[in-house]
Design a protein around this motif. Sequence first.
Motif, PDB file in Angstrom:
ATOM      1  N   ARG A  53      29.981  23.209  55.261  1.00 47.36           N
ATOM      2  CA  ARG A  53      30.570  24.452  54.764  1.00 47.36           C
ATOM      3  C   ARG A  53      29.852  24.988  53.534  1.00 47.36           C
ATOM      4  N   SER A  54      30.528  24.976  52.383  1.00 46.16           N
ATOM      5  CA  SER A  54      29.969  25.609  51.187  1.00 46.16           C
ATOM      6  C   SER A  54      28.729  24.899  50.660  1.00 46.16           C
ATOM      7  N   ARG A  55      28.496  23.652  51.097  1.00 50.10           N
ATOM      8  CA  ARG A  55      27.296  22.931  50.637  1.00 50.10           C
ATOM      9  C   ARG A  55      26.040  23.387  51.372  1.00 50.10           C
ATOM     10  N   LEU A  56      26.209  24.074  52.497  1.00 53.71           N
ATOM     11  CA  LEU A  56      25.065  24.423  53.330  1.00 53.71           C
ATOM     12  C   LEU A  56      24.241  25.547  52.717  1.00 53.71           C
ATOM     13  N   ALA A  57      22.934  25.437  52.853  1.00 52.72           N
ATOM     14  CA  ALA A  57      22.058  26.548  52.506  1.00 52.72           C
ATOM     15  C   ALA A  57      22.183  27.631  53.573  1.00 52.72           C
ATOM     16  N   TRP A  58      21.796  28.841  53.226  1.00 51.36           N
ATOM     17  CA  TRP A  58      21.923  29.971  54.149  1.00 51.36           C
ATOM     18  C   TRP A  58      21.159  29.715  55.442  1.00 51.36           C
ATOM     19  N   ASN A  59      19.936  29.229  55.350  1.00 49.50           N
ATOM     20  CA  ASN A  59      19.133  28.989  56.550  1.00 49.50           C
ATOM     21  C   ASN A  59      19.766  27.938  57.454  1.00 49.50           C
ATOM     22  N   ASP A  60      20.366  26.914  56.854  1.00 47.26           N
ATOM     23  CA  ASP A  60      21.020  25.875  57.653  1.00 47.26           C
ATOM     24  C   ASP A  60      22.254  26.422  58.364  1.00 47.26           C
ATOM     25  N   ALA A  61      23.018  27.267  57.666  1.00 47.04           N
ATOM     26  CA  ALA A  61      24.206  27.860  58.283  1.00 47.04           C
ATOM     27  C   ALA A  61      23.822  28.740  59.470  1.00 47.04           C
ATOM     28  N   VAL A  62      22.757  29.521  59.308  1.00 46.65           N
ATOM     29  CA  VAL A  62      22.294  30.383  60.403  1.00 46.65           C
ATOM     30  C   VAL A  62      21.818  29.544  61.581  1.00 46.65           C
ATOM     31  N   ARG A  63      21.074  28.471  61.282  1.00 47.51           N
ATOM     32  CA  ARG A  63      20.569  27.616  62.357  1.00 47.51           C
ATOM     33  C   ARG A  63      21.712  27.002  63.152  1.00 47.51           C
ATOM     34  N   LEU A  64      22.746  26.538  62.454  1.00 47.06           N
ATOM     35  CA  LEU A  64      23.886  25.942  63.146  1.00 47.06           C
ATOM     36  C   LEU A  64      24.610  26.969  64.006  1.00 47.06           C
ATOM     37  N   ASP A  65      24.748  28.186  63.489  1.00 46.43           N
ATOM     38  CA  ASP A  65      25.400  29.236  64.281  1.00 46.43           C
ATOM     39  C   ASP A  65      24.598  29.560  65.533  1.00 46.43           C
ATOM     40  N   LEU A  66      23.281  29.644  65.402  1.00 46.16           N
ATOM     41  CA  LEU A  66      22.438  29.940  66.565  1.00 46.16           C
ATOM     42  C   LEU A  66      22.477  28.794  67.571  1.00 46.16           C
ATOM     43  N   ASP A  67      22.502  27.562  67.073  1.00 50.07           N
ATOM     44  CA  ASP A  67      22.610  26.413  67.978  1.00 50.07           C
ATOM     45  C   ASP A  67      23.913  26.472  68.766  1.00 50.07           C
ATOM     46  N   TYR A  68      24.994  26.877  68.098  1.00 50.60           N
ATOM     47  CA  TYR A  68      26.278  26.980  68.789  1.00 50.60           C
ATOM     48  C   TYR A  68      26.227  28.071  69.860  1.00 50.60           C
ATOM     49  N   VAL A  69      25.686  29.223  69.499  1.00 48.10           N
ATOM     50  CA  VAL A  69      25.624  30.350  70.447  1.00 48.10           C
ATOM     51  C   VAL A  69      24.813  29.977  71.682  1.00 48.10           C
ATOM     52  N   ASP A  70      23.679  29.331  71.491  1.00 51.28           N
ATOM     53  CA  ASP A  70      22.776  29.043  72.608  1.00 51.28           C
ATOM     54  C   ASP A  70      23.215  27.863  73.454  1.00 51.28           C
ATOM     55  N   ASN A  71      24.050  26.983  72.918  1.00 46.45           N
ATOM     56  CA  ASN A  71      24.382  25.744  73.639  1.00 46.45           C
ATOM     57  C   ASN A  71      25.881  25.557  73.832  1.00 46.45           C
TER      58      ASN A  71
END
Length: 433
Positions: free
Chosen positions: A391-409
């Motif tokens: 959550r709040s500990r994540l860097a912006w790039n990591d948060a985006v990567r996790l969201d994209l991973d969720y969308v694609d998989n």
Amino acid sequence: MGAVLFGLTAAVALPGQGVVPLAVTGGVALAFLLELVTLPVYDRTRSRRPLGRMAVMAGAALLVGTAIGWLNTMDVRGGLIVLTTSLAVPLGARVQYPGRHAPRTALLIGDRIAVSHLITQWNALPHIRMVGVCLVETDDDAGDQPRQIQGIPVVGSLPNVPGVAHDLGVDQVVVAPGPVLTAYDVRRLSWALEDSAIELTVATEVHGAVPGRIEPRLLGRRLLLSVRPTRRPALLVWLKSCFDRLSALLLLVVTAPLIAVLVVLVRRDTPGPGFFRQTRVGHHGRLFTMYKLRTMRTNAEQLRSELDRYNEGAGPLFKMASDPRITRVGRVLRRCSLDELPQLINVVKGDMSLIGPRPALPSELIEYDHWIRRRLSVKPGITGLWQVSGRSRLAWNDAVRLDLDYVDNWTMGGDVGIAARTVGAVLRRDGAA
């Protein structure tokens, strides 16, 4: 073999059950024997195939025996008791095994550019520990080998791999493909390691795809990785939407008294409304009003400009460890994630999903490129991979990567897993602001 022994004990202990429990125990023993013969040495202690094969073989035998009239209800019950006992033993051993979370040691093979990419991507991962690099370089670069790459020592070259891997006692050898390393080199490595307990793996450049979306195929002598499309079937999208709305409605009814009490506490703590309304970006960029319990002062947006110099976040998100705009009650609500309960209203209305990417602010869209806009191809969620990963500990790039991973998989099973992890993250207050 503990599963077989416990299954045999259960079979003998069951009174008046005949030969069926003993037959199930024999099936369990046969399944383990098959796995002992067919599985590589390095996979025998961590593969789940033995458990699956045990369940399938014993279950099929009980089903066929029942269908043709060989087994009665008592026989089936005895067989299921033995099967459950046999499965419980290895599952319990996996939970109690102290080394199950220990990082796997790896020896990296490849040129310095390819190896550097792997080190950069894996340095922060807790489940892998890179202990050495064997460089594969052209003749021109061979005489100028560095002593280490990003802190990982260079311990040899391609001919040294088998000996170095054994000396270091690594769990796996990871090959990073490059212009110098050939398919024949990889094949020779597999021959050199075939009698050891060391796993040989080849890193690929397929990013953002989970193993379930990848299918290996052979075309001529070339191995291809077929990547399945990311588009969700319309029926599953509809089912997810129905499930989200019905579940959110039920949760809203159950938590309504708690929300009412929290609204009173918020209003008594500081002047202002109990709910916080904010415009967010939803599915395909559609704007909607998101509801939360108010956790900040009513003039928080005006104070934001004064606090910009204390911003600790990267990207468009504002982050501040001790944000003075947060109220006393608001700090407790955020720590327990109770401020997000009113978002159930958004789920019932169809603006959001229970699980999905983080709902974005309109101001963030200015910094979105076509890559990041992929997040908007599904409904945002109350929770998601970003919430159970820090959550709040994540860097912006990591948060985006996790969201994209969720969308694609995305899968329904994956949503269930995220929901379960969310409960744990909330109880542990993991990453709460």
